[in-house]
Design an enzyme around this catalytic site. Structure first.
Site, PDB file in Angstrom:
ATOM      1  N   ASN A 122     -63.951   8.781  12.852  1.00  0.00           N
ATOM      2  CA  ASN A 122     -62.620   8.298  13.233  1.00  0.00           C
ATOM      3  C   ASN A 122     -61.651   8.721  12.136  1.00  0.00           C
ATOM      4  O   ASN A 122     -61.598   8.101  11.077  1.00  0.00           O
ATOM      5  CB  ASN A 122     -62.660   6.769  13.385  1.00  0.00           C
ATOM      6  CG  ASN A 122     -61.297   6.203  13.742  1.00  0.00           C
ATOM      7  OD1 ASN A 122     -60.355   6.941  14.028  1.00  0.00           O
ATOM      8  ND2 ASN A 122     -61.190   4.883  13.736  1.00  0.00           N
ATOM      9  N   LYS A 163     -58.546   8.577  12.119  1.00  0.00           N
ATOM     10  CA  LYS A 163     -57.350   7.707  12.048  1.00  0.00           C
ATOM     11  C   LYS A 163     -56.098   8.574  11.864  1.00  0.00           C
ATOM     12  O   LYS A 163     -56.044   9.691  12.363  1.00  0.00           O
ATOM     13  CB  LYS A 163     -57.508   6.648  10.950  1.00  0.00           C
ATOM     14  CG  LYS A 163     -58.815   5.868  11.098  1.00  0.00           C
ATOM     15  CD  LYS A 163     -58.886   4.643  10.218  1.00  0.00           C
ATOM     16  CE  LYS A 163     -60.234   3.958  10.437  1.00  0.00           C
ATOM     17  NZ  LYS A 163     -60.361   2.683   9.736  1.00  0.00           N
ATOM     18  N   HIS A 183     -59.635  -0.442  18.925  1.00  0.00           N
ATOM     19  CA  HIS A 183     -59.913  -0.471  17.489  1.00  0.00           C
ATOM     20  C   HIS A 183     -59.150  -1.642  16.870  1.00  0.00           C
ATOM     21  O   HIS A 183     -58.026  -1.943  17.284  1.00  0.00           O
ATOM     22  CB  HIS A 183     -59.499   0.858  16.839  1.00  0.00           C
ATOM     23  CG  HIS A 183     -59.997   0.957  15.431  1.00  0.00           C
ATOM     24  ND1 HIS A 183     -59.372   0.325  14.380  1.00  0.00           N
ATOM     25  CD2 HIS A 183     -61.084   1.571  14.912  1.00  0.00           C
ATOM     26  CE1 HIS A 183     -60.058   0.564  13.269  1.00  0.00           C
ATOM     27  NE2 HIS A 183     -61.101   1.316  13.566  1.00  0.00           N
ATOM     28  N   GLU A 216     -57.489  -1.926  14.309  1.00  0.00           N
ATOM     29  CA  GLU A 216     -56.142  -1.588  13.819  1.00  0.00           C
ATOM     30  C   GLU A 216     -55.137  -1.590  14.969  1.00  0.00           C
ATOM     31  O   GLU A 216     -53.974  -1.947  14.796  1.00  0.00           O
ATOM     32  CB  GLU A 216     -56.183  -0.238  13.086  1.00  0.00           C
ATOM     33  CG  GLU A 216     -56.903  -0.376  11.749  1.00  0.00           C
ATOM     34  CD  GLU A 216     -57.652   0.857  11.288  1.00  0.00           C
ATOM     35  OE1 GLU A 216     -57.390   1.964  11.801  1.00  0.00           O
ATOM     36  OE2 GLU A 216     -58.522   0.711  10.399  1.00  0.00           O
ATOM     37  N   GLU A 229     -67.411  -3.506  14.983  1.00  0.00           N
ATOM     38  CA  GLU A 229     -66.812  -3.241  13.672  1.00  0.00           C
ATOM     39  C   GLU A 229     -66.228  -4.531  13.100  1.00  0.00           C
ATOM     40  O   GLU A 229     -65.110  -4.914  13.469  1.00  0.00           O
ATOM     41  CB  GLU A 229     -65.687  -2.208  13.803  1.00  0.00           C
ATOM     42  CG  GLU A 229     -66.130  -0.876  14.358  1.00  0.00           C
ATOM     43  CD  GLU A 229     -65.157   0.225  13.968  1.00  0.00           C
ATOM     44  OE1 GLU A 229     -65.593   1.176  13.318  1.00  0.00           O
ATOM     45  OE2 GLU A 229     -63.963   0.124  14.305  1.00  0.00           O
ATOM     46  N   GLY A 287     -62.899  -0.203   5.877  1.00  0.00           N
ATOM     47  CA  GLY A 287     -62.097   0.361   4.801  1.00  0.00           C
ATOM     48  C   GLY A 287     -62.145  -0.469   3.526  1.00  0.00           C
ATOM     49  O   GLY A 287     -61.379  -0.240   2.597  1.00  0.00           O
ATOM     50  N   SER A 321     -67.230   0.709   6.752  1.00  0.00           N
ATOM     51  CA  SER A 321     -67.714   1.212   5.461  1.00  0.00           C
ATOM     52  C   SER A 321     -69.103   1.852   5.517  1.00  0.00           C
ATOM     53  O   SER A 321     -69.888   1.767   4.570  1.00  0.00           O
ATOM     54  CB  SER A 321     -67.661   0.109   4.392  1.00  0.00           C
ATOM     55  OG  SER A 321     -66.322  -0.299   4.184  1.00  0.00           O
TER      56      SER A 321
HETATM   57  P1  PGA Z   1     -64.292   2.774   7.600  1.00  0.00           P
HETATM   58  O1  PGA Z   1     -63.591   2.654   9.037  1.00  0.00           O
HETATM   59  O2  PGA Z   1     -65.547   3.562   7.794  1.00  0.00           O
HETATM   60  O3  PGA Z   1     -63.290   3.441   6.727  1.00  0.00           O
HETATM   61  O4  PGA Z   1     -64.590   1.350   7.155  1.00  0.00           O
HETATM   62  C1  PGA Z   1     -64.352   2.465  10.192  1.00  0.00           C
HETATM   63  C2  PGA Z   1     -63.424   2.357  11.381  1.00  0.00           C
HETATM   64  O5  PGA Z   1     -62.372   1.733  11.259  1.00  0.00           O
HETATM   65  O6  PGA Z   1     -63.733   2.896  12.465  1.00  0.00           O
END
Ligand code: PGA
Length: 254
Positions: free
Chosen positions: A9, A11, A97, A99, A169, A175, A215
């Site tokens: 991803n 982003k 997601h 976010e 998630e 993150g 992560s």
């Molecule tokens: P990350 O993000 O691996 O940076 O924690 C995962 C995601 O949001 O899909």
């Protein structure tokens, strides 16, 4: 065996040129994939044609959009419709997601609409769910995640549900460098499977691909992916580094 997926991803990162270089580097190092293994790159809308073109000769590598509109077409400036993605032959789309839920107000109802539109246009949703820290601290994550799934997906019939990939998630792990332990991931992903089994029956639930995200990195991927209810990962930060993402692909269950 269930499909195993390593999904990147990206982003809102990378210029077009950086994305091209990253994709070229990863594709040149990607191991031979088994019939049940897939690699997916979720890239920003403007990069979809580039990513589709570059991955064309790779039968187990697929592209995903990161979002889609909850309306079919019309006067929705700045939005991108499922039918537009379908017209580019984009196979996958991320839906819900955290976010999107957190910063853009996407509710379970809106995500149900997006899922409908995706499926009606033959896009495969990678449907994200997961709890915030306070829910995990209150130990009510099972109920919280079940509700996300029920409110957005339970209106689907079993055939439609079979088109969906779930990504669990936990928001507190995205993150942050803080992963769920592999046991925590397996426990809640087993619960997610049981939520679907109750509604759709064991065989539908058993064949669902459920990814873990939050992560995931080159060092922890193998341990997390080894869990019986973890069928791969949705990877943010570590997917922006070619070596790390290639190592994550190699960590998929054989
Ligand atoms: P990350 O993000 O691996 O940076 O924690 C995962 C995601 O949001 O899909």
């Amino acid at each position: 065996m269930r499909k195993q997926i390593a999904a990147a991803n990206w982003k809102m990162n990378l210029t077009l040129q950086e994305g091209e270089t990253l994709l070229d580097t990863i594709l040149s190092q990607i191991p031979a994939l088994g019939a049940d293994q897939q690699v997916v790159f979720a890239v920003a809308f403007p990069y979809l044609p580039m990513a589709l073109a570059k991955t064309k000769g790779y039968p187990n590598v697929f592209i995903a959009a990161q979002n889609l509109a909850n309306k079919a077409a019309g006067a929705y400036t700045g939005e991108v419709a499922a039918s537009m993605l379908a017209s580019l032959n984009v196979p996958y789309v991320l839906i819900g997601h955290s976010e999107r839920r957190e910063y853009y107000g996407e509710t379970n109802q809106i995500l149900a609409e997006k899922t409908e539109l995706a499926l009606a246009n033959k896009l495969k949703p990678i449907f994200c769910c997961g709890e915030p820290l306070e829910i995990r601290e209150a130990n009510t994550q099972n109920e919280f995640v079940a509700r996300q799934l029920e409110e957005s997906l339970f209106h689907l019939n079993a055939d439609a549900l079979g088109q969906i990939v779930i990504a669990y998630e936990p928001i507190w792990a995205i993150g942050t460098g803080k992963t769920a332990s592999s046991q925590q991931a397996d426990e809640i992903q087993a619960h997610i499977r049981s939520v679907f089994a109750t509604k759709y029956g064991a065989s539908v639930a058993d064949s669902l691909t459920i990814l873990y995200g939050g992560s995931v990195n080159a060092a922890n991927a193998e341990t997390i992916f080894a869990e019986p209810n973890v069928d791969g990962g949705l990877v943010g930060g570590a997917s922006l580094k070619a070596n790390d993402f290639v190592a994550i692909v190699k960590a998929l269950k054989k």
